[in-house]
Design a protein around this motif. Structure first.
Motif, PDB file in Angstrom:
ATOM      1  N   LEU A  29    -100.207 -70.850  -0.973  1.00 26.95           N
ATOM      2  CA  LEU A  29    -101.114 -71.013   0.154  1.00 26.95           C
ATOM      3  C   LEU A  29    -101.413 -72.469   0.449  1.00 26.95           C
ATOM      4  CD1 LEU A  29    -103.618 -68.157  -0.623  1.00 26.95           C
ATOM      5  CD2 LEU A  29    -101.835 -68.187   1.105  1.00 26.95           C
ATOM      6  N   VAL A  30    -101.557 -73.271  -0.578  1.00 27.47           N
ATOM      7  CA  VAL A  30    -101.856 -74.684  -0.397  1.00 27.47           C
ATOM      8  C   VAL A  30    -100.950 -75.440  -1.350  1.00 27.47           C
ATOM      9  CG1 VAL A  30    -103.616 -76.465  -0.633  1.00 27.47           C
ATOM     10  CG2 VAL A  30    -104.264 -74.215   0.156  1.00 27.47           C
ATOM     11  N   ASP A  31    -100.309 -76.456  -0.874  1.00 26.43           N
ATOM     12  CA  ASP A  31     -99.397 -77.214  -1.714  1.00 26.43           C
ATOM     13  C   ASP A  31     -99.996 -78.574  -2.021  1.00 26.43           C
ATOM     14  OD1 ASP A  31     -97.116 -77.024  -3.145  1.00 26.43           O
ATOM     15  OD2 ASP A  31     -95.782 -77.670  -1.537  1.00 26.43           O
ATOM     16  N   GLU A  32    -101.204 -78.578  -2.570  1.00 26.74           N
ATOM     17  CA  GLU A  32    -101.915 -79.812  -2.877  1.00 26.74           C
ATOM     18  C   GLU A  32    -102.043 -79.951  -4.382  1.00 26.74           C
ATOM     19  OE1 GLU A  32    -105.663 -79.552  -0.912  1.00 26.74           O
ATOM     20  OE2 GLU A  32    -104.757 -79.140   1.020  1.00 26.74           O
ATOM     21  N   PRO A  33    -102.307 -81.143  -4.860  1.00 29.86           N
ATOM     22  CA  PRO A  33    -102.519 -81.305  -6.288  1.00 29.86           C
ATOM     23  C   PRO A  33    -103.750 -80.519  -6.737  1.00 29.86           C
ATOM     24  CG  PRO A  33    -102.762 -83.418  -5.128  1.00 29.86           C
ATOM     25  CD  PRO A  33    -102.406 -82.384  -4.118  1.00 29.86           C
ATOM     26  N   GLY A  34    -103.714 -80.047  -7.959  1.00 28.57           N
ATOM     27  CA  GLY A  34    -104.811 -79.229  -8.469  1.00 28.57           C
ATOM     28  C   GLY A  34    -106.008 -80.043  -8.866  1.00 28.57           C
ATOM     29  N   GLY A  35    -107.042 -79.360  -9.184  1.00 25.44           N
ATOM     30  CA  GLY A  35    -108.275 -79.987  -9.620  1.00 25.44           C
ATOM     31  C   GLY A  35    -109.432 -79.084  -9.270  1.00 25.44           C
ATOM     32  N   THR A  36    -110.547 -79.311  -9.908  1.00 28.61           N
ATOM     33  CA  THR A  36    -111.727 -78.505  -9.620  1.00 28.61           C
ATOM     34  C   THR A  36    -112.796 -79.386  -9.009  1.00 28.61           C
ATOM     35  OG1 THR A  36    -112.492 -78.840 -11.876  1.00 28.61           O
ATOM     36  CG2 THR A  36    -111.282 -76.818 -11.438  1.00 28.61           C
ATOM     37  N   ASP A  37    -112.378 -80.350  -8.219  1.00 26.20           N
ATOM     38  CA  ASP A  37    -113.314 -81.296  -7.636  1.00 26.20           C
ATOM     39  C   ASP A  37    -113.806 -80.855  -6.253  1.00 26.20           C
ATOM     40  OD1 ASP A  37    -110.894 -81.624  -6.415  1.00 26.20           O
ATOM     41  OD2 ASP A  37    -110.894 -83.806  -6.511  1.00 26.20           O
ATOM     42  N   VAL A  38    -113.618 -79.589  -5.918  1.00 24.56           N
ATOM     43  CA  VAL A  38    -114.109 -79.065  -4.651  1.00 24.56           C
ATOM     44  C   VAL A  38    -115.617 -78.861  -4.798  1.00 24.56           C
ATOM     45  CG1 VAL A  38    -113.917 -77.167  -2.998  1.00 24.56           C
ATOM     46  CG2 VAL A  38    -111.905 -77.917  -4.270  1.00 24.56           C
ATOM     47  N   ASP A  39    -116.383 -79.323  -3.802  1.00 23.78           N
ATOM     48  CA  ASP A  39    -117.837 -79.229  -3.924  1.00 23.78           C
ATOM     49  C   ASP A  39    -118.318 -77.778  -3.823  1.00 23.78           C
ATOM     50  OD1 ASP A  39    -119.005 -78.763  -0.980  1.00 23.78           O
ATOM     51  OD2 ASP A  39    -117.282 -80.110  -0.865  1.00 23.78           O
ATOM     52  N   LEU A  40    -119.527 -77.539  -4.307  1.00 25.48           N
ATOM     53  CA  LEU A  40    -120.094 -76.191  -4.391  1.00 25.48           C
ATOM     54  C   LEU A  40    -120.144 -75.498  -3.036  1.00 25.48           C
ATOM     55  CD1 LEU A  40    -121.462 -73.912  -5.962  1.00 25.48           C
ATOM     56  CD2 LEU A  40    -123.635 -75.113  -5.673  1.00 25.48           C
ATOM     57  N   LYS A  41    -120.591 -76.189  -2.002  1.00 25.05           N
ATOM     58  CA  LYS A  41    -120.696 -75.574  -0.672  1.00 25.05           C
ATOM     59  C   LYS A  41    -119.327 -75.100  -0.184  1.00 25.05           C
ATOM     60  CE  LYS A  41    -122.197 -76.468   4.058  1.00 25.05           C
ATOM     61  NZ  LYS A  41    -122.707 -77.445   4.993  1.00 25.05           N
TER      62      LYS A  41
END
Length: 165
Positions: A29-41
């Motif tokens: 679905l998304v071909d971006e680098p991983g990480g859990t830095d997406v904000d809560l909202k």
């Protein structure tokens, strides 16, 4: 060494590649680098959208199996739960939490889904058989069971699962 250039492969220590099991199939679905830095909202909005889509898969399959094909109610719910949660995991991992594939995370998700399976199917069965045989019984039991499982899933996925490397 040849012609004044150094053979770099000889200066690196020998590293043997570790064999690994293949990861489960993923929807790209998304071909971006991983990480859990997406904000809560953003996570809440994406989790809600993903949950809505997955609930359509879950409830749609439940309705078709039980109401149109005559599959027993609880078996229909088991099958629809698996389809809906698989959809949710694949989208949430890639889009909501933007996490790299991880075998440890996948195993943790399986454990979480086993718990939410028991909670969701248990609440659904309890309500379905306790409520009067009216048109609203199936959707109401579904919404309450799904809502409970959704809250559990978001909290555990955000706090634990998508922090696993």
């Amino acid at each position: 060494m040849h012609g004044g250039t150094r053979d770099r492969s000889r200066s690196l220590p020998h590293v043997q590649a570790q064999p690994h099991l293949p990861l489960p199939a993923e929807i790209p679905l998304v071909d971006e680098p991983g990480g859990t830095d997406v904000d809560l909202k953003t996570q809440i909005v994406r989790f809600t959208l993903t949950g809505g889509f997955s609930a359509i898969v879950d409830f749609g399959l439940l309705t078709v199996l039980s109401n149109l094909l005559g599959v027993p109610e609880i078996l229909s719910k088991v099958i629809s739960f698996v389809a809906g949660t698989t959809t949710a995991y694949l989208i949430n991992r890639r889009w909501t939490f933007k996490a790299e594939p991880s075998r440890a995370r996948f195993i943790a998700v399986i454990a979480l889904y086993a718990v939410t399976f028991a909670v969701q199917v248990g609440i659904y069965a309890l309500m379905f058989y306790a409520l009067a045989d009216q048109w609203w019984r199936q959707p109401l039991a579904f919404v309450v069971a799904q809502g409970t499982a959704t809250v559990i899933n978001f909290v555990v996925q955000r706090a634990v699962i998508f922090k696993i490397k």
